[in-house]
Motif scaffolding. Structure first.
Motif, PDB file in Angstrom:
ATOM      1  N   ARG A   4     -35.709  39.601 -12.841  1.00 20.43           N
ATOM      2  CA  ARG A   4     -35.146  39.761 -14.184  1.00 20.43           C
ATOM      3  C   ARG A   4     -33.872  38.935 -14.339  1.00 20.43           C
ATOM      4  O   ARG A   4     -33.654  38.283 -15.357  1.00 20.43           O
ATOM      5  N   ILE A   5     -33.028  38.957 -13.311  1.00 20.16           N
ATOM      6  CA  ILE A   5     -31.787  38.186 -13.353  1.00 20.16           C
ATOM      7  C   ILE A   5     -32.093  36.692 -13.446  1.00 20.16           C
ATOM      8  O   ILE A   5     -31.495  35.962 -14.243  1.00 20.16           O
ATOM      9  N   VAL A   6     -33.034  36.215 -12.622  1.00 18.83           N
ATOM     10  CA  VAL A   6     -33.386  34.791 -12.616  1.00 18.83           C
ATOM     11  C   VAL A   6     -34.010  34.393 -13.957  1.00 18.83           C
ATOM     12  O   VAL A   6     -33.644  33.367 -14.547  1.00 18.83           O
ATOM     13  N   LYS A   7     -34.926  35.204 -14.440  1.00  9.68           N
ATOM     14  CA  LYS A   7     -35.600  34.916 -15.706  1.00  9.68           C
ATOM     15  C   LYS A   7     -34.612  34.843 -16.856  1.00  9.68           C
ATOM     16  O   LYS A   7     -34.638  33.908 -17.675  1.00  9.68           O
ATOM     17  N   GLN A   8     -33.701  35.812 -16.923  1.00 10.08           N
ATOM     18  CA  GLN A   8     -32.721  35.841 -18.007  1.00 10.08           C
ATOM     19  C   GLN A   8     -31.723  34.697 -17.889  1.00 10.08           C
ATOM     20  O   GLN A   8     -31.295  34.131 -18.897  1.00 10.08           O
ATOM     21  N   PHE A   9     -31.364  34.335 -16.658  1.00  9.31           N
ATOM     22  CA  PHE A   9     -30.432  33.224 -16.447  1.00  9.31           C
ATOM     23  C   PHE A   9     -31.036  31.916 -16.947  1.00  9.31           C
ATOM     24  O   PHE A   9     -30.387  31.154 -17.684  1.00  9.31           O
ATOM     25  N   ILE A  10     -32.283  31.652 -16.574  1.00  5.49           N
ATOM     26  CA  ILE A  10     -32.936  30.418 -17.001  1.00  5.49           C
ATOM     27  C   ILE A  10     -33.119  30.415 -18.517  1.00  5.49           C
ATOM     28  O   ILE A  10     -32.882  29.407 -19.189  1.00  5.49           O
ATOM     29  N   ALA A  11     -33.528  31.558 -19.075  1.00  5.28           N
ATOM     30  CA  ALA A  11     -33.739  31.633 -20.523  1.00  5.28           C
ATOM     31  C   ALA A  11     -32.433  31.402 -21.275  1.00  5.28           C
ATOM     32  O   ALA A  11     -32.403  30.695 -22.293  1.00  5.28           O
ATOM     33  N   LYS A  12     -31.354  31.985 -20.789  1.00  2.70           N
ATOM     34  CA  LYS A  12     -30.057  31.845 -21.458  1.00  2.70           C
ATOM     35  C   LYS A  12     -29.615  30.393 -21.529  1.00  2.70           C
ATOM     36  O   LYS A  12     -29.080  29.935 -22.547  1.00  2.70           O
TER      37      LYS A  12
ATOM     38  N   LYS B 256     -24.117  23.442 -28.758  1.00  2.06           N
ATOM     39  CA  LYS B 256     -23.946  23.080 -27.363  1.00  2.06           C
ATOM     40  C   LYS B 256     -25.331  22.860 -26.763  1.00  2.06           C
ATOM     41  O   LYS B 256     -26.239  23.672 -26.946  1.00  2.06           O
ATOM     42  N   VAL B 257     -25.478  21.742 -26.079  1.00  6.02           N
ATOM     43  CA  VAL B 257     -26.797  21.412 -25.540  1.00  6.02           C
ATOM     44  C   VAL B 257     -27.172  22.372 -24.417  1.00  6.02           C
ATOM     45  O   VAL B 257     -26.315  22.939 -23.735  1.00  6.02           O
ATOM     46  N   MET B 258     -28.467  22.572 -24.244  1.00  5.92           N
ATOM     47  CA  MET B 258     -28.926  23.465 -23.187  1.00  5.92           C
ATOM     48  C   MET B 258     -28.650  22.839 -21.823  1.00  5.92           C
ATOM     49  O   MET B 258     -28.699  21.614 -21.649  1.00  5.92           O
ATOM     50  N   LYS B 259     -28.362  23.691 -20.848  1.00 11.32           N
ATOM     51  CA  LYS B 259     -28.017  23.228 -19.508  1.00 11.32           C
ATOM     52  C   LYS B 259     -29.230  23.136 -18.594  1.00 11.32           C
ATOM     53  O   LYS B 259     -29.212  22.407 -17.597  1.00 11.32           O
ATOM     54  N   LEU B 260     -30.270  23.896 -18.912  1.00  6.19           N
ATOM     55  CA  LEU B 260     -31.462  23.918 -18.074  1.00  6.19           C
ATOM     56  C   LEU B 260     -32.720  23.729 -18.920  1.00  6.19           C
ATOM     57  O   LEU B 260     -32.718  24.026 -20.114  1.00  6.19           O
ATOM     58  N   LYS B 261     -33.757  23.259 -18.281  1.00 13.64           N
ATOM     59  CA  LYS B 261     -35.080  23.227 -18.885  1.00 13.64           C
ATOM     60  C   LYS B 261     -36.010  24.030 -17.990  1.00 13.64           C
ATOM     61  O   LYS B 261     -36.192  23.716 -16.803  1.00 13.64           O
ATOM     62  N   ALA B 262     -36.586  25.101 -18.514  1.00 21.23           N
ATOM     63  CA  ALA B 262     -37.508  25.920 -17.732  1.00 21.23           C
ATOM     64  C   ALA B 262     -38.780  25.139 -17.441  1.00 21.23           C
ATOM     65  O   ALA B 262     -39.378  24.549 -18.342  1.00 21.23           O
TER      66      ALA B 262
END
Length: 311
Positions: free
Chosen positions: A251-259, A275-281
């Motif tokens: 849950r922590i990993v999923k929410q971190f990537i989604a955020k 602000k541009v996104m920092k990650l791409k899932a």
């Protein structure tokens, strides 16, 4: 003579492929880059990463467990180094210096299968559960003084155990009557005597042992800090790959990537550029049926992959 304890690395090829495969994205997985194995364990992922690096590549591993660090010392490859510390210290690495970060969470098979470590109710041993046996207090030491409400909160929050209150009361009552619990078998029996119903095929003590292990090692806090640090140390295009084994971690990993995989708008400045996104899932991977059949401990594993976007 006792047989050596072995560990089968979960999602070995999938996780390492996720670090190096371009998958049609702009990421150029240069074999000359620096990579991080944030949880060395017994080195399965580390050895696979090293096999893909050029002579100028580098691999930095982290682990809190002294036994894991001793195993890492057997690797003589000059491109490899090990740090005896938790992966929450990932931020000590230079900003933007890493091409990929791999986190394999949870407990390794040698840890589970070592009675003296106290991780499992399957063996009688000291109620320890520390990842790093050189520092901090064991579960047994914590239970000597912890109050009912605190014990219940830990079991409820980290074990998602509906009988948390009853178990906590039983632990404190046992401490007052006969002294504190000091072994894994004592704790497992107390929980079994307290929890009268349980899911088929699951030991009544499963959730309590998980809760105490997570708490005593601050595992969820460690994970959150490491994820935050990964944003700083990953270079643009670098990959983050995380293998989790239970819902709290995932849950922590999923929410971190989604955020961090969406643009952020400032509501106070509606016309300002977001602000541009920092990650791409990049996806979610489960072990194959063949892997689960060969290694039942892999059945709950989930690999999530993301890519660092340009700042």
């Amino acid at each position: 003579m006792e047989a050596p304890r072995t560990h089968t690395t979960v999602l070995l090829n999938e996780a390492v492929d996720a670090l190096f495969s371009d998958g049609g994205t702009p990421f150029d997985a240069a074999a000359q880059a620096t990579y991080v194995d944030a949880t060395f364990g017994r080195g399965g992922h580390s050895r696979s990463i090293l096999s893909r690096l050029d002579p100028s590549g580098r691999l930095i591993a982290f682990d809190r467990d002294p036994e894991a660090v001793a195993q890492a010392a057997l690797i003589t490859d000059p491109r490899f180094s090990i740090r005896h510390e938790g992966f929450s210290n990932l931020g000590v690495l230079p900003s933007g210096s890493v091409g990929g970060v791999l986190m394999d969470l949870g407990v390794s098979s040698p840890q589970i299968d070592s009675p003296e470590r106290g991780f499992s109710f399957r063996f009688d041993g000291p109620l320890d559960m520390r990842m790093d046996t050189t520092r901090g207090e064991s579960v047994a030491q914590w239970l000597e003084t912890a109050e009912i409400n605190q014990i219940a909160e830990v079991i409820r929050e980290y074990g998602e155990e509906r009988f948390a209150g009853s178990i906590a009361k039983a632990i404190v009552a046992r401490r007052q009557e006969r002294g504190p619990i000091s072994t894994t078998s004592e704790l497992a029996q107390l929980v079994a005597d307290t929890v009268k119903t349980r899911e088929p095929g699951q030991n009544p003590a499963t959730r309590t042992f998980q809760a105490f292990r997570i708490f005593i090692n601050a595992e969820l806090e460690e994970l959150q800090q490491a994820l935050d640090a990964s944003l700083e140390v990953l270079q643009p295009g670098g990959r983050l790959a995380v293998i989790s084994f239970h819902s709290l971690e995932d849950r922590i990993v999923k929410q971190f990537i989604a955020k961090h995989s969406k643009e952020e708008y400032d509501r106070r400045a509606p016309f300002a550029a977001p602000k541009v996104m920092k990650l791409k899932a990049l996806g979610r991977i489960k072990p194959s049926a063949e892997e689960v059949a060969a290694n039942p401990r892999s059945r709950s594993a989930i690999l999530r992959v993301a890519q660092r976007m340009p700042a």
